[in-house]
Design an enzyme around this catalytic site. Sequence first.
Site, mmCIF file in Angstrom:
data_model
loop_
_atom_site.group_PDB
_atom_site.id
_atom_site.type_symbol
_atom_site.label_atom_id
_atom_site.label_comp_id
_atom_site.label_asym_id
_atom_site.label_seq_id
_atom_site.Cartn_x
_atom_site.Cartn_y
_atom_site.Cartn_z
ATOM 1 N N ASP A 1 0.857 -1.171 0.000
ATOM 2 C CA ASP A 1 0.000 0.000 0.000
ATOM 3 C C ASP A 1 0.905 1.236 0.000
ATOM 4 O OD1 ASP A 1 -1.674 2.160 0.630
ATOM 5 O OD2 ASP A 1 -2.958 0.936 1.915
ATOM 6 N N LYS B 1 -1.435 9.454 1.647
ATOM 7 C CA LYS B 1 -1.607 10.621 2.503
ATOM 8 C C LYS B 1 -0.373 10.854 3.363
ATOM 9 C CE LYS B 1 -6.650 10.319 2.763
ATOM 10 N NZ LYS B 1 -7.818 10.194 3.662
#
Length: 222
Positions: A124, A128
């Site tokens: 992943d 952010k």
Amino acid sequence: MGSKNKLKRFKENEGFKNVIQPKREEVINGFALKGKWHGHFGNDKPIVLELGCGKGEYTLGLAKQDTAKNYIGIDIKGARLWRGAKTALKEKLDNVAFLRTQIELIDSVFGENEIDEIWITFPDPQLKYKRTKHRMTNESFLQKYQKILKPGGLVHLKTDSEFMHGYTLGLLHGLNIEIVYANHDVYKNEGSPSAVLEIQTFYEKQYLEKGKPITYIQFRMH
């Protein structure tokens, strides 16, 4: 996946000889296999890790390609590990094990200089900024990898995320870590290792069908 299927897989994992599932307290307070993984395999072959292995597709592919090494797939999701462990047992892959634990505890489950290589496949990217601490190639994780790897040990990052690729390259340059090889589209450019081209996960095949480039970096921890 239904809760009944998950419970069934959790139960089967307990009986699989190639699955190790220590409790967090056990890992933090002194894990019995730390520094002794060669004893688990019963040989002195090099040990290679796949971090965030999911169903273990890459772990299994690597183990089939090179039986002269031992492979350990690591993930916290036991229901996913089940698939890889079951396949390894069915195909009698004695050079494969699966460890259910959190990646941030990696330096608590392996001893210093115990590991030869690390594969990070399609992690992943944690886009952010506030999720930077969870990126598997951030400086904190790199320090953990350096601790458990033998001097000169290799780390491989294969991802469909251009962001993760660029972020990692920038960090490696900034930390003066040796980049052995980097490619932003492994299937269009020559020179990528066979382990990168010949092993494809389920999701990787989907990415390729959508025309997404697959990137790869190989770097050395001194």
